[in-house]
Design a protein around this motif. Structure first.
Motif, PDB file in Angstrom:
ATOM      1  N   THR A  32       0.841  -1.189   0.000  1.00 51.41           N
ATOM      2  CA  THR A  32       0.000   0.000   0.000  1.00 51.41           C
ATOM      3  C   THR A  32       0.881   1.245   0.000  1.00 51.41           C
ATOM      4  N   VAL A  33       0.312   2.345  -0.473  1.00 53.79           N
ATOM      5  CA  VAL A  33       1.029   3.612  -0.571  1.00 53.79           C
ATOM      6  C   VAL A  33       0.138   4.739  -0.062  1.00 53.79           C
ATOM      7  N   MET A  34       0.747   5.877   0.195  1.00 59.17           N
ATOM      8  CA  MET A  34       0.016   7.097   0.538  1.00 59.17           C
ATOM      9  C   MET A  34       0.113   8.016  -0.672  1.00 59.17           C
ATOM     10  N   PRO A  35      -1.009   8.210  -1.388  1.00 60.34           N
ATOM     11  CA  PRO A  35      -0.958   9.037  -2.599  1.00 60.34           C
ATOM     12  C   PRO A  35      -0.844  10.514  -2.286  1.00 60.34           C
ATOM     13  N   GLY A  36      -0.487  11.275  -3.317  1.00 66.68           N
ATOM     14  CA  GLY A  36      -0.474  12.726  -3.204  1.00 66.68           C
ATOM     15  C   GLY A  36      -1.891  13.255  -3.242  1.00 66.68           C
ATOM     16  N   THR A  37      -2.046  14.541  -3.455  1.00 67.89           N
ATOM     17  CA  THR A  37      -3.374  15.155  -3.492  1.00 67.89           C
ATOM     18  C   THR A  37      -3.989  15.141  -4.886  1.00 67.89           C
ATOM     19  N   VAL A  38      -3.192  14.846  -5.892  1.00 65.41           N
ATOM     20  CA  VAL A  38      -3.659  14.777  -7.278  1.00 65.41           C
ATOM     21  C   VAL A  38      -3.235  13.424  -7.835  1.00 65.41           C
ATOM     22  N   ASP A  39      -4.122  12.795  -8.592  1.00 64.29           N
ATOM     23  CA  ASP A  39      -3.823  11.500  -9.189  1.00 64.29           C
ATOM     24  C   ASP A  39      -3.432  11.646 -10.652  1.00 64.29           C
ATOM     25  N   PRO A  40      -2.550  10.778 -11.133  1.00 68.80           N
ATOM     26  CA  PRO A  40      -2.319  10.744 -12.577  1.00 68.80           C
ATOM     27  C   PRO A  40      -3.552  10.140 -13.241  1.00 68.80           C
ATOM     28  N   ALA A  41      -3.773  10.472 -14.485  1.00 67.21           N
ATOM     29  CA  ALA A  41      -4.887   9.879 -15.222  1.00 67.21           C
ATOM     30  C   ALA A  41      -4.604   8.394 -15.432  1.00 67.21           C
ATOM     31  N   PRO A  42      -5.626   7.546 -15.347  1.00 70.13           N
ATOM     32  CA  PRO A  42      -5.398   6.134 -15.647  1.00 70.13           C
ATOM     33  C   PRO A  42      -4.805   5.992 -17.044  1.00 70.13           C
ATOM     34  N   GLY A  43      -3.897   5.052 -17.193  1.00 70.89           N
ATOM     35  CA  GLY A  43      -3.246   4.827 -18.479  1.00 70.89           C
ATOM     36  C   GLY A  43      -1.900   4.169 -18.292  1.00 70.89           C
ATOM     37  N   THR A  44      -1.171   4.067 -19.382  1.00 66.38           N
ATOM     38  CA  THR A  44       0.142   3.431 -19.363  1.00 66.38           C
ATOM     39  C   THR A  44       1.215   4.495 -19.547  1.00 66.38           C
ATOM     40  N   TYR A  45       2.203   4.454 -18.676  1.00 69.86           N
ATOM     41  CA  TYR A  45       3.309   5.404 -18.670  1.00 69.86           C
ATOM     42  C   TYR A  45       4.618   4.617 -18.686  1.00 69.86           C
ATOM     43  N   ALA A  46       5.722   5.317 -18.608  1.00 69.54           N
ATOM     44  CA  ALA A  46       7.036   4.695 -18.468  1.00 69.54           C
ATOM     45  C   ALA A  46       7.841   5.520 -17.480  1.00 69.54           C
ATOM     46  N   VAL A  47       8.723   4.874 -16.742  1.00 64.94           N
ATOM     47  CA  VAL A  47       9.593   5.584 -15.813  1.00 64.94           C
ATOM     48  C   VAL A  47      10.466   6.529 -16.636  1.00 64.94           C
ATOM     49  N   ALA A  51      10.247   7.116  -0.938  1.00 63.31           N
ATOM     50  CA  ALA A  51      10.140   6.682   0.457  1.00 63.31           C
ATOM     51  C   ALA A  51      10.836   7.694   1.342  1.00 63.31           C
ATOM     52  N   ALA A  52      10.201   8.040   2.462  1.00 64.63           N
ATOM     53  CA  ALA A  52      10.834   8.948   3.418  1.00 64.63           C
ATOM     54  C   ALA A  52      11.932   8.195   4.154  1.00 64.63           C
ATOM     55  N   VAL A  53      13.065   8.838   4.328  1.00 67.52           N
ATOM     56  CA  VAL A  53      14.194   8.218   5.017  1.00 67.52           C
ATOM     57  C   VAL A  53      13.811   7.852   6.453  1.00 67.52           C
ATOM     58  N   ASP A  54      12.924   8.651   7.074  1.00 68.40           N
ATOM     59  CA  ASP A  54      12.504   8.341   8.445  1.00 68.40           C
ATOM     60  C   ASP A  54      11.395   7.285   8.484  1.00 68.40           C
ATOM     61  N   GLY A  55      10.977   6.783   7.319  1.00 66.68           N
ATOM     62  CA  GLY A  55       9.980   5.713   7.242  1.00 66.68           C
ATOM     63  C   GLY A  55       8.543   6.178   7.332  1.00 66.68           C
ATOM     64  N   SER A  56       8.294   7.471   7.453  1.00 69.05           N
ATOM     65  CA  SER A  56       6.926   7.961   7.612  1.00 69.05           C
ATOM     66  C   SER A  56       6.174   7.991   6.279  1.00 69.05           C
ATOM     67  N   THR A  57       4.870   7.893   6.378  1.00 64.58           N
ATOM     68  CA  THR A  57       4.000   8.027   5.203  1.00 64.58           C
ATOM     69  C   THR A  57       2.809   8.916   5.581  1.00 64.58           C
ATOM     70  N   PRO A  58       3.074  10.180   5.934  1.00 68.46           N
ATOM     71  CA  PRO A  58       1.981  11.061   6.371  1.00 68.46           C
ATOM     72  C   PRO A  58       1.081  11.471   5.215  1.00 68.46           C
ATOM     73  N   LYS A  59      -0.135  11.895   5.563  1.00 69.35           N
ATOM     74  CA  LYS A  59      -1.036  12.436   4.543  1.00 69.35           C
ATOM     75  C   LYS A  59      -0.432  13.727   4.017  1.00 69.35           C
ATOM     76  N   PRO A  60      -0.528  13.957   2.714  1.00 71.77           N
ATOM     77  CA  PRO A  60       0.044  15.185   2.145  1.00 71.77           C
ATOM     78  C   PRO A  60      -0.813  16.415   2.468  1.00 71.77           C
ATOM     79  N   ASP A  61      -0.221  17.582   2.309  1.00 64.54           N
ATOM     80  CA  ASP A  61      -0.889  18.856   2.534  1.00 64.54           C
ATOM     81  C   ASP A  61      -1.963  19.047   1.467  1.00 64.54           C
ATOM     82  N   ALA A  62      -3.235  18.968   1.872  1.00 67.67           N
ATOM     83  CA  ALA A  62      -4.358  19.041   0.937  1.00 67.67           C
ATOM     84  C   ALA A  62      -4.471  20.385   0.229  1.00 67.67           C
ATOM     85  N   SER A  63      -3.781  21.411   0.717  1.00 74.92           N
ATOM     86  CA  SER A  63      -3.867  22.725   0.082  1.00 74.92           C
ATOM     87  C   SER A  63      -2.932  22.847  -1.125  1.00 74.92           C
TER      88      SER A  63
END
Length: 184
Positions: free
Chosen positions: A94-109, A142-154
């Motif tokens: 599981t992951v903690m997403p940002g406040t905006v999602d990418p559009a569904p689809g296929t991308y490349a790194v 990944a945060a070096v301190d291991g945290s996965t806080p909720k992002p700033d919604a603003s």
């Protein structure tokens, strides 16, 4: 003779530049408005449906998530699958997403950075980017301190935070041009 040759070359150059400009305009005029644009998180409802899920095993790889080696990121489940050869899931988390999602689809790194600073000011590692849209960069870290806080919604943030061990696995798996499939 040299004078007419240079005039001819100049004329060809002008024609080539005009042709390229016209073709670029045509290409941009036929791109759907939604292509590559981030979508603000919305609760599932009417509209496009989620990829089929195994209700008995919610961590199972979503159907219709592509083929071949790939990273699969589910917007609705906030979950990632690292899929190896033979459609074998090598890891899911599981992951903690940002406040905006990418559009569904296929991308490349598109790029990778070993270490940096996240939008929350935390030191992050194993940054794997796969999309950029309207000034928002989408990628895993990944945060070096291991945290996965909720992002700033603003703020408009496309960073997807993962645990350190998962970030290491992503870093090892998702090299440049690795396919990333985003599903609902």
């Amino acid at each position: 003779m040299a004078r007419s040759s240079s005039g001819f070359v100049a004329g060809l150059t002008v024609a080539a530049v005009a042709a390229v400009g016209f073709l670029a305009y045509q290409a941009s005029a036929h791109v759907p408005d939604t292509l590559g644009k981030p979508q603000v998180k919305k609760s599932p409802g009417a509209g496009a449906s989620k990829a089929p899920r195994d209700k008995a095993n919610p961590a199972a790889l979503p159907g219709d998530s592509g083929t071949g080696e790939r990273v699969v990121y589910s917007l609705g489940d906030d979950r990632v699958w690292l899929v190896g050869t033979g459609n074998k899931v090598e890891r899911t988390f599981t992951v903690m997403p940002g406040t905006v999602d990418p559009a569904p689809g296929t991308y490349a790194v598109t790029s990778r950075t070993a270490a940096g600073t996240g939008s929350d000011g935390k030191q992050v590692e194993h940054i794997v980017r796969f999309a950029l849209s309207d000034g928002v960069v989408f990628g895993f870290s990944a945060a070096v301190d291991g945290s996965t806080p909720k992002p700033d919604a603003s703020k408009k943030l496309g960073g997807i935070r993962e645990a350190r061990a998962d970030g290491t696995a992503m870093w090892e798996f998702a090299t440049i041009n690795q396919k990333v499939v985003v599903v609902k």
